[in-house]
Motif scaffolding. Structure first.
Motif, PDB file in Angstrom:
ATOM      1  N   UNK A  62       0.779  -1.220   0.079  1.00  0.00           N
ATOM      2  CA  UNK A  62       0.186  -0.046   0.099  1.00  0.00           C
ATOM      3  C   UNK A  62       1.083   1.176  -0.092  1.00  0.00           C
ATOM      4  N   UNK A  63       0.502   2.199  -0.809  1.00  0.00           N
ATOM      5  CA  UNK A  63       1.287   3.445  -0.751  1.00  0.00           C
ATOM      6  C   UNK A  63       0.596   4.736  -0.220  1.00  0.00           C
ATOM      7  N   UNK A  64      -0.814   4.383   0.535  1.00  0.00           N
ATOM      8  CA  UNK A  64      -1.404   5.530   0.844  1.00  0.00           C
ATOM      9  C   UNK A  64      -1.533   6.741   0.190  1.00  0.00           C
ATOM     10  N   UNK A  65      -1.436   6.510  -1.289  1.00  0.00           N
ATOM     11  CA  UNK A  65      -1.590   7.526  -2.418  1.00  0.00           C
ATOM     12  C   UNK A  65      -2.752   7.169  -3.331  1.00  0.00           C
ATOM     13  N   UNK A 119      -0.121   4.082  -6.911  1.00  0.00           N
ATOM     14  CA  UNK A 119      -1.136   4.460  -6.086  1.00  0.00           C
ATOM     15  C   UNK A 119      -1.991   3.077  -5.780  1.00  0.00           C
ATOM     16  N   UNK A 120      -2.908   3.544  -4.663  1.00  0.00           N
ATOM     17  CA  UNK A 120      -3.713   2.513  -3.951  1.00  0.00           C
ATOM     18  C   UNK A 120      -5.211   2.597  -4.914  1.00  0.00           C
ATOM     19  N   UNK A 121      -5.289   3.605  -5.610  1.00  0.00           N
ATOM     20  CA  UNK A 121      -6.644   3.668  -6.480  1.00  0.00           C
ATOM     21  C   UNK A 121      -6.727   4.533  -7.111  1.00  0.00           C
ATOM     22  N   UNK A 141      -6.402  -2.202  -9.970  1.00  0.00           N
ATOM     23  CA  UNK A 141      -6.525  -1.149  -9.017  1.00  0.00           C
ATOM     24  C   UNK A 141      -8.150  -0.656  -8.710  1.00  0.00           C
ATOM     25  N   UNK A 142      -8.630  -0.293  -7.469  1.00  0.00           N
ATOM     26  CA  UNK A 142     -10.033   0.289  -7.472  1.00  0.00           C
ATOM     27  C   UNK A 142     -10.089   1.768  -8.326  1.00  0.00           C
ATOM     28  N   UNK A 299     -14.547   9.965  -1.450  1.00  0.00           N
ATOM     29  CA  UNK A 299     -15.126   9.074  -0.360  1.00  0.00           C
ATOM     30  C   UNK A 299     -15.464   7.817  -0.909  1.00  0.00           C
ATOM     31  N   UNK A 300     -15.785   7.645  -2.087  1.00  0.00           N
ATOM     32  CA  UNK A 300     -16.550   6.489  -2.823  1.00  0.00           C
ATOM     33  C   UNK A 300     -15.361   5.529  -3.139  1.00  0.00           C
ATOM     34  N   UNK A 301     -14.160   6.185  -3.636  1.00  0.00           N
ATOM     35  CA  UNK A 301     -13.016   5.426  -3.701  1.00  0.00           C
ATOM     36  C   UNK A 301     -12.431   4.764  -2.687  1.00  0.00           C
ATOM     37  N   UNK A 302     -12.463   5.675  -1.390  1.00  0.00           N
ATOM     38  CA  UNK A 302     -11.846   5.035  -0.180  1.00  0.00           C
ATOM     39  C   UNK A 302     -12.755   3.966   0.341  1.00  0.00           C
ATOM     40  N   UNK A 303     -14.038   4.120  -0.061  1.00  0.00           N
ATOM     41  CA  UNK A 303     -15.049   2.941   0.584  1.00  0.00           C
ATOM     42  C   UNK A 303     -14.659   1.803  -0.422  1.00  0.00           C
ATOM     43  N   UNK A 304     -14.325   1.909  -1.564  1.00  0.00           N
ATOM     44  CA  UNK A 304     -14.300   0.649  -2.435  1.00  0.00           C
ATOM     45  C   UNK A 304     -12.837  -0.141  -1.779  1.00  0.00           C
TER      46      UNK A 304
END
Length: 331
Positions: A62-65, A119-121, A141-142, A299-304
């Motif tokens: 995970x990159x938290x990016x 990136x993570x998404x 990736x999401x 918000x939607x991407x972080x939920x995914x």
């Protein structure tokens, strides 16, 4: 002499645990007893230990990016989207990596595939038609897409362009305008939605629509096309522009040509960019809630990413902003 930064071994020695335990604790890979976690927290604090983000990403994957791909960062509409997305990302401990495809569909695929490795998404704007975008579903990736999709199974966030265009057209119709034109940008799928809203309103009133097409959604294109619109034999009494940038470019050139807005013709746009409020006259426009769109997409991407279920389409309602660039026509 420069002090050596504390290492994971120093933390392990101070907390009297193994380096593997420290690593799992720092990366959130495992929970330990309250006593062990308290010892670890105390050792990290007292030593001033800071984990290496690159090393952490190699361990966790995970990159938290989050990657955000926009079409033109010089357009304030996209700047506002970035602002909303970045605020939500920062609140959740993520950073945003921005790429600008510069309104060039041919470079989008390579840019997004490269971005996905870092990136993570991703949150994506695209000029591509939907049948050209199937490869996006194969990116591992999401991904959240801006705009409506009828076939691809991607979660999306979209403005209600059809309703916004209908509201603008209805406003002009109620002011008594009979000769309405649209300065559009047919390379965008959003153009089709906006044109649909305009046609629905004008067809119901039995009013014709004249259409002009720009090569780019820019100030320069609004300026370039102005003369052909206002100096032609069938000058409209109202012009709907694909976006505010085109409207502002048009208004500036109209002034140079001796055509007064709104006395000679009313002008309206889309996006409610900040500049439109401070021009003379101030621009009537549709606020597509750009900053809210960015926040909602993030918000939607972080939920995914967290594995939570999300609705396929989130549509943001527009708001009509009435200003001085429109006026009533005499019957």
């Amino acid at each position: 002499m420069k002090k050596t930064a504390p290492t994971i071994r120093d933390v392990a020695a101070a907390a009297q645990v193994s380096t593997a335990t420290v690593s799992k604790y720092i990366n959130g890979a495992q929970r330990f007893s309250p006593k062990v976690e308290a010892a670890l927290a105390s050792a990290i604090s007292s030593l001033g230990y800071k984990s290496n983000p690159l090393a952490k990403s190699m361990i966790t994957g995970r990159t938290n990016t989050i990657g955000l791909s926009v079409l033109d960062i010089t357009n304030p509409h996209f700047s506002s989207i970035l602002k909303g997305a970045n605020r939500v990302a920062n609140d959740q401990g993520y950073s945003v990596l921005l790429v600008d495809t510069e309104e060039t569909p041919s470079r989008e695929r390579r840019t997004l595939e490269d971005l996905s490795l870092r990136v993570d998404g991703m949150i994506v704007f695209s000029r591509m038609r939907e049948h050209e975008m199937a490869w996006m579903t194969e990116i591992d990736k999401p991904l959240v897409f801006f705009g409506s999709l009828s076939e691809l199974p991607l979660p999306t966030v979209a403005s209600d362009d059809h309703s916004g265009a209908f509201m603008l057209s209805q406003h002009l119709r109620m002011l008594g305008h009979k000769r309405i034109a649209y300065l559009g940008f047919s390379k965008s799928r959003r153009d089709e939605e906006r044109l649909g809203g305009i046609r629905e309103c004008l067809d119901a009133a039995g009013l014709p629509l004249t259409i002009y097409d720009a090569d780019a959604p820019s100030l320069a294109e609004g300026e370039r096309l102005c003369a052909s619109i206002v100096l032609g034999s069938e000058r409209p009494d109202a012009l709907i522009c694909y976006n505010d940038l085109m409207a502002l470019g048009f208004m500036k050139e109209a002034e140079n040509l001796g055509v007064a807005v709104p006395h000679d013709l009313s002008v309206v746009g889309f996006d409610n960019i900040p500049y439109g409020k401070y021009t003379t006259p101030a621009l009537t426009t549709v606020d597509l809630q750009s900053e809210r769109m960015g926040a909602t997409a993030m918000e939607k991407l972080l939920a995914v990413i967290r594995g939570e279920p999300v609705e396929k389409l989130t549509r943001i309602a527009p708001q009509l902003m009435l200003r001085a660039s429109t006026m009533a026509r005499r019957a």
